[in-house]
Design a protein around this motif. Structure first.
Motif, mmCIF file in Angstrom:
data_model
loop_
_atom_site.group_PDB
_atom_site.id
_atom_site.type_symbol
_atom_site.label_atom_id
_atom_site.label_comp_id
_atom_site.label_asym_id
_atom_site.label_seq_id
_atom_site.Cartn_x
_atom_site.Cartn_y
_atom_site.Cartn_z
ATOM 1 N N ARG A 75 0.857 -1.193 0.000
ATOM 2 C CA ARG A 75 0.000 0.000 0.000
ATOM 3 C C ARG A 75 0.889 1.238 0.000
ATOM 4 N N VAL A 76 0.638 2.123 -0.960
ATOM 5 C CA VAL A 76 1.342 3.392 -1.065
ATOM 6 C C VAL A 76 0.321 4.494 -0.810
ATOM 7 N N THR A 77 0.628 5.378 0.133
ATOM 8 C CA THR A 77 -0.276 6.487 0.453
ATOM 9 C C THR A 77 0.320 7.778 -0.073
ATOM 10 N N CYS A 78 -0.443 8.474 -0.878
ATOM 11 C CA CYS A 78 -0.026 9.760 -1.430
ATOM 12 C C CYS A 78 0.086 10.772 -0.292
ATOM 13 N N GLN A 79 1.222 11.414 -0.185
ATOM 14 C CA GLN A 79 1.420 12.395 0.877
ATOM 15 C C GLN A 79 0.670 13.699 0.605
ATOM 16 N N LYS A 80 0.280 13.907 -0.641
ATOM 17 C CA LYS A 80 -0.434 15.139 -0.984
ATOM 18 C C LYS A 80 -1.921 15.046 -0.626
ATOM 19 N N CYS A 81 -2.586 13.950 -1.046
ATOM 20 C CA CYS A 81 -4.034 13.855 -0.839
ATOM 21 C C CYS A 81 -4.441 12.766 0.164
ATOM 22 N N GLN A 82 -3.471 11.973 0.626
ATOM 23 C CA GLN A 82 -3.684 10.922 1.630
ATOM 24 C C GLN A 82 -4.513 9.732 1.126
ATOM 25 N N VAL A 83 -4.672 9.579 -0.189
ATOM 26 C CA VAL A 83 -5.376 8.425 -0.750
ATOM 27 C C VAL A 83 -4.385 7.268 -0.866
ATOM 28 N N ALA A 84 -4.796 6.091 -0.402
ATOM 29 C CA ALA A 84 -3.945 4.908 -0.453
ATOM 30 C C ALA A 84 -4.263 4.094 -1.702
ATOM 31 N N THR A 85 -3.217 3.585 -2.351
ATOM 32 C CA THR A 85 -3.351 2.726 -3.523
ATOM 33 C C THR A 85 -2.580 1.450 -3.248
ATOM 34 N N GLU A 86 -3.170 0.309 -3.553
ATOM 35 C CA GLU A 86 -2.502 -0.970 -3.331
ATOM 36 C C GLU A 86 -2.020 -1.549 -4.645
ATOM 37 N N PHE A 87 -0.822 -2.136 -4.597
ATOM 38 C CA PHE A 87 -0.209 -2.776 -5.752
ATOM 39 C C PHE A 87 0.067 -4.239 -5.402
ATOM 40 N N PRO A 88 -0.227 -5.182 -6.307
ATOM 41 C CA PRO A 88 0.186 -6.569 -6.085
ATOM 42 C C PRO A 88 1.710 -6.617 -6.028
ATOM 43 N N LEU A 89 2.258 -7.312 -5.047
ATOM 44 C CA LEU A 89 3.695 -7.358 -4.839
ATOM 45 C C LEU A 89 4.439 -7.875 -6.067
ATOM 46 N N GLU A 90 3.885 -8.874 -6.738
ATOM 47 C CA GLU A 90 4.585 -9.452 -7.885
ATOM 48 C C GLU A 90 4.623 -8.518 -9.090
ATOM 49 N N LYS A 91 3.866 -7.426 -9.028
ATOM 50 C CA LYS A 91 3.829 -6.502 -10.162
ATOM 51 C C LYS A 91 4.477 -5.155 -9.850
ATOM 52 N N LEU A 92 5.225 -5.062 -8.762
ATOM 53 C CA LEU A 92 5.844 -3.785 -8.406
ATOM 54 C C LEU A 92 6.811 -3.301 -9.468
ATOM 55 N N ALA A 93 7.534 -4.217 -10.099
ATOM 56 C CA ALA A 93 8.564 -3.826 -11.058
ATOM 57 C C ALA A 93 8.010 -3.608 -12.463
ATOM 58 N N MET A 94 6.733 -3.878 -12.669
ATOM 59 C CA MET A 94 6.166 -3.699 -13.999
ATOM 60 C C MET A 94 5.933 -2.219 -14.275
ATOM 61 N N PRO A 95 6.078 -1.801 -15.520
ATOM 62 C CA PRO A 95 5.790 -0.397 -15.850
ATOM 63 C C PRO A 95 4.343 -0.066 -15.508
ATOM 64 N N ARG A 96 4.138 1.096 -14.938
ATOM 65 C CA ARG A 96 2.788 1.533 -14.594
ATOM 66 C C ARG A 96 2.778 3.053 -14.504
ATOM 67 N N ASP A 97 1.590 3.587 -14.438
ATOM 68 C CA ASP A 97 1.454 5.025 -14.265
ATOM 69 C C ASP A 97 2.096 5.394 -12.935
ATOM 70 N N ASN A 98 2.916 6.417 -12.949
ATOM 71 C CA ASN A 98 3.666 6.800 -11.769
ATOM 72 C C ASN A 98 3.059 8.021 -11.087
ATOM 73 N N MET A 99 1.733 8.084 -11.101
ATOM 74 C CA MET A 99 1.062 9.218 -10.500
ATOM 75 C C MET A 99 -0.055 8.724 -9.591
ATOM 76 N N CYS A 100 -0.371 9.537 -8.598
ATOM 77 C CA CYS A 100 -1.488 9.212 -7.718
ATOM 78 C C CYS A 100 -2.764 9.139 -8.560
ATOM 79 N N PRO A 101 -3.524 8.052 -8.457
ATOM 80 C CA PRO A 101 -4.742 7.930 -9.257
ATOM 81 C C PRO A 101 -5.827 8.918 -8.834
#
Length: 88
Positions: A17-43
């Motif tokens: 779980r990554v929590t945006c420090q700007k808006c405090q919204v948490a986003t969860e990522f599957p551990l096995e997909k952390l290294a895959m390319p993805r959007d690098n912005m708070c959704p």
């Protein structure tokens, strides 16, 4: 007061779980997909998060560190366990 210690083996850890420090919204990522390319912005707010360069990306490094620890577990029999405590 009772303190409960929970143990989590590498195979039990499925999400990060990554929590945006700007808006405090948490986003969860599957551990096995952390290294895959993805959007690098708070959704939620669009704030830029991490550098997606593999050499500097801490999420990419985390996935590979966990994979390497799991490999060592199988190869030489070490056990890596994460613990946390909760009062109850």
């Amino acid at each position: 007061m009772t303190i409960f210690v929970r143990r989590h083996g590498l195979k039990e850890i499925k999400m990060l779980r990554v929590t945006c420090q700007k808006c405090q919204v948490a986003t969860e990522f599957p551990l096995e997909k952390l290294a895959m390319p993805r959007d690098n912005m708070c959704p939620h707010c669009g704030d830029q998060w991490l550098n997606r360069n593999e050499e500097r990306d801490p999420l990419f490094k985390l996935q590979h560190a966990i994979e390497e620890l799991d490999h060592l577990n199988k190869a030489i029999g070490i056990e890596v366990v994460f613990t946390d405590q909760a009062e109850g």
